[in-house]
Scaffold this active site. Structure first.
Site, mmCIF file in Angstrom:
data_model
loop_
_atom_site.group_PDB
_atom_site.id
_atom_site.type_symbol
_atom_site.label_atom_id
_atom_site.label_comp_id
_atom_site.label_asym_id
_atom_site.label_seq_id
_atom_site.Cartn_x
_atom_site.Cartn_y
_atom_site.Cartn_z
ATOM 1 N N ASP B 88 0.924 -1.191 -0.081
ATOM 2 C CA ASP B 88 0.017 0.008 -0.054
ATOM 3 C C ASP B 88 0.907 1.242 0.216
ATOM 4 O OD1 ASP B 88 -1.780 1.974 0.632
ATOM 5 O OD2 ASP B 88 -3.316 0.706 1.501
ATOM 6 N N ARG B 99 -12.557 2.748 10.647
ATOM 7 C CA ARG B 99 -12.639 1.432 10.020
ATOM 8 C C ARG B 99 -11.430 0.759 9.898
ATOM 9 N NH1 ARG B 99 -12.622 5.344 5.932
ATOM 10 N NH2 ARG B 99 -11.595 4.880 3.850
ATOM 11 N N ASN B 157 -9.874 0.505 -6.066
ATOM 12 C CA ASN B 157 -10.329 0.881 -7.312
ATOM 13 C C ASN B 157 -10.377 -0.517 -8.405
ATOM 14 O OD1 ASN B 157 -7.413 1.032 -8.922
ATOM 15 N ND2 ASN B 157 -7.200 1.346 -6.936
ATOM 16 N N CYS B 210 -14.015 -13.285 -15.589
ATOM 17 C CA CYS B 210 -15.220 -14.107 -15.877
ATOM 18 C C CYS B 210 -16.412 -13.686 -15.069
ATOM 19 C CB CYS B 210 -14.918 -15.590 -15.399
ATOM 20 S SG CYS B 210 -13.586 -16.213 -16.338
ATOM 21 N N CYS B 224 -14.811 5.122 -1.108
ATOM 22 C CA CYS B 224 -15.341 5.214 0.197
ATOM 23 C C CYS B 224 -15.109 6.696 0.719
ATOM 24 C CB CYS B 224 -14.634 4.292 1.273
ATOM 25 S SG CYS B 224 -14.865 2.496 0.980
ATOM 26 N N CYS B 419 -21.152 22.441 -5.516
ATOM 27 C CA CYS B 419 -21.455 21.064 -4.882
ATOM 28 C C CYS B 419 -20.263 20.854 -4.041
ATOM 29 C CB CYS B 419 -21.662 20.189 -6.064
ATOM 30 S SG CYS B 419 -20.487 19.921 -7.242
HETATM 31 ZN ZN LIG Z 1 -11.632 -15.227 -16.714
#
Ligand SMILES: [Zn+2]
EC number: 2.7.7.80
Lengths: 110, 466
Positions: B88, B99, B157, B210, B224, B419
């Site tokens: 990280d 958290r 992400n 998949c 988050c 905003c």
């Molecule tokens: Zn696959």
């Protein structure tokens, strides 16, 4: 026998999860009476259910958060009775009475 | 399983290689510390000394030291996994701590990997901890992941999630993936047991692609940091992730069957997506947890399918382009300069008395608004505003109805829109013009560039921006 007067419907439950409930009045479970056939007389399938939900149930105008080019948008899983719709024929799956259809958006946070 | 990798039960000549970490450790004695420390999990039926030694000989890579990685790594360390890598690049911030419980208030500012390893050392000093204080990239991913037996995706992400899965397919590593935001969580075990790329033996486990072929459009994604997340929700997913990883390693579910008598259902058969939904307004309900049946490997999967062209070399040199793949073009509003104003310029004009009787719309969510706003601002959350706009269009009401009742009678008073970060406000300006509220250009409708974040930077550093 005129089905313009009496339209047969299929009772199902539709669930939304992963934030999609926001588009549907913040309610996670909806009981839906789905017309048994679409306007062309074809038995109701998932594709028809999706357009029905957009027209009748969606409260939020941001339809692009649910459908894209009249298909379910990328990043949303469709589950038919708790199984991935790819196991059931995707949009062509014919809806059965008391089916549970779940729409979940894929999460990425952590 | 057809091609010979030397791990067939009868020919154990390669037992000392890393490909089979269970074989050489199974006969070793546990020392006293290990014996005491792991006693309560070793006596659980199905675990035993054999399972414990498999854990001790295992190497787990935890990607992300945040809301998932903290609880996940704590149980992985507590259970005695022998080698634990944590990657990280971020540093600990105070807003993480509700958290990310492996960090601490006095470690704010430290690299997350260093902070977390400090905590884990206190919990169990026996494992070997390997810090990677940077982000996973297409360039470094294969070299790092190749050093481990199992990977835990605790990232935040989609670009990194697809990268991790692709590398795990190519290096044949089992992947335990979880995600969480606001009040929802998801968990899935992928690539377990791993099968060679392109193999279509029935029952092959799926990869991330998949199950999740395409990422959602960026406009529908929030982090988050923006949307918020409940600590116990992301924590629950991290703990469940550790549970799956421990199970796989202790029972060697990622390995081909060790003995011909092993029942085939020993290996994870039915790929399952666990979803958890938490509700702040009601008690635990029947749909809080759901186990969803997913399909197996897809024949046409871009990464693991029949004709996949994905390679490690390709990934390293930028093919595929993960950032591009996860950022489909969005319909960007392009307002002319006269319909935009910086936060500083708005503030200055207001101070000079140049804006008497103007309307200031704040389109953040009401939770954000409740922590503070510019004086005189009225709150109309973006989602509600769009809904009202659609209703007006549909039912043919007056455009001014979109404004709060106290503001709707203000004739042609200029409207400013703010905003959180300056994206929704531009769309709002566009929407209001579309409704005809600008009176064919006679009424000014202006976007405050950069939103409340810019307000904090340019005007009021003490503003409680979240
Ligand atoms: Zn696959």
């Amino acid at each position: 026998m005129s089905d313009t007067i009496e339209v047969a419907t299929i009772p199902i439950t539709v669930d939304f999860s992963g934030g999609l409930e926001m588009l549907f009045d913040n309610q996670r479970r909806h009981s839906v009476s789905l017309p048994a056939v679409d306007s062309g007389g074809k038995p109701a399938d998932i594709a028809f259910l999706i357009s029905h939900l957009c027209e009748k149930l969606m409260k939020d105008p941001r339809a692009e958060l649910f459908v894209l080019d009249s298909h379910i948008r990328p990043g949303i899983l469709v589950l038919i009775n708790d199984a991935d719709w790819e196991l059931e024929g995707e949009e062509d799956y014919k809806i059965q009475p008391r089916d549970n259809i779940l729409f979940v958006s894929t999460l990425h946070g952590g | 399983m057809e091609e010979d990798t030397g791990d067939r039960p009868s020919t154990n000549g390669t037992a000392s290689t890393v490909a089979n970490p269970t074989a050489n450790g199974c006969s070793r004695r546990l020392d006293d510390d290990e014996f005491e420390r792991y006693s309560r999990q070793m006596i659980v039926p199905g675990m035993g000394k054999e399972g414990q030694l498999r854990l001790i000989n295992s190497r787990v890579l935890i990607i992300g030291a945040g809301g998932l990685g903290c609880p996940a790594s704590m149980y992985i360390a507590g259970a005695g996994v022998g080698t634990i890598g944590i990657i990280d690049g971020d540093v600990v911030e105070i807003s993480n701590l509700h958290r990310q419980i492996g960090h601490a208030t006095f470690r704010i500012g430290l690299k997350k990997v260093d902070s977390l390893i400090q905590h884990l050392m206190g919990l169990n000093h026996l494992p070997k901890y390997i810090p990677y204080p940077f982000h996973l990239t297409p360039q470094n991913a294969a070299d790092i992941i190749s050093q481990y037996d199992l990977v835990m995706d605790c990232t935040d992400n989609p670009a990194t999630r697809y990268l991790i899965s692709d590398i795990c397919v190519l290096l044949r590593k089992p992947l335990v993936s979880a995600a969480s935001i606001q009040k929802s969580g998801q968990l899935i075990v992928l690539n377990c047991p791993p099968a060679p790329q392109g193999s279509l033996t029935p029952g092959c486990a799926p990869c991330y692609r998949c199950c999740f072929k395409k990422p959602p459009p960026p406009s529908s994604m929030v982090s988050c940091g923006e949307a918020g997340v409940m600590g116990p929700v992301v924590g629950m997913m991290g703990v469940a992730q550790a549970g799956e990883a421990i199970k796989i390693l202790a029972s060697a579910l990622h390995m081909p069957p060790q003995s011909p008598t092993d029942p085939p259902e020993r290996n994870l058969h039915q790929p399952t997506l666990l979803i958890y939904t938490y509700d702040l307004e009601s008690a635990v309900g029947p749909y809080s947890f759901r186990a969803l049946k997913m399909g197996g490997r897809k024949k046409n999967c871009f990464a693991c399918g029949e004709n996949s062209t994905l390679t490690l070399e390709g990934i390293k040199t930028g093919n595929p382009d993960y950032v591009q793949f996860c950022s489909a073009p969005t319909s960007n509003v392009n307002l002319p300069p006269e319909e935009r104003i910086t936060a500083a310029a708005y503030h200055a004009a207001k101070e000079r008395g140049e804006l008497p009787g103007h309307i200031l719309l704040d389109t953040r969510e009401k939770e954000h608004f409740s922590f503070g706003s510019i004086e005189g601002a009225v709150n109309v959350p973006f989602g509600k505003l769009l809904m009202k706009a659609a209703a007006i269009k549909r039912d043919g009401g007056a455009a001014s109805e979109i404004l709060p009742p106290a503001e709707s009678g203000k004739g042609d008073a200029p409207i400013f829109v703010v905003c959180r970060r300056g994206v929704d406000s531009q769309e709002t300006v566009e929407k209001l013009k579309e409704l005809g509220l600008d009176d064919q250009g006679k009424r000014k409708i202006v976007d405050i560039i950069g939103g409340m974040r810019a307000w904090k930077e340019e005007v009021d550093p003490s503003f409680p921006f979240i």
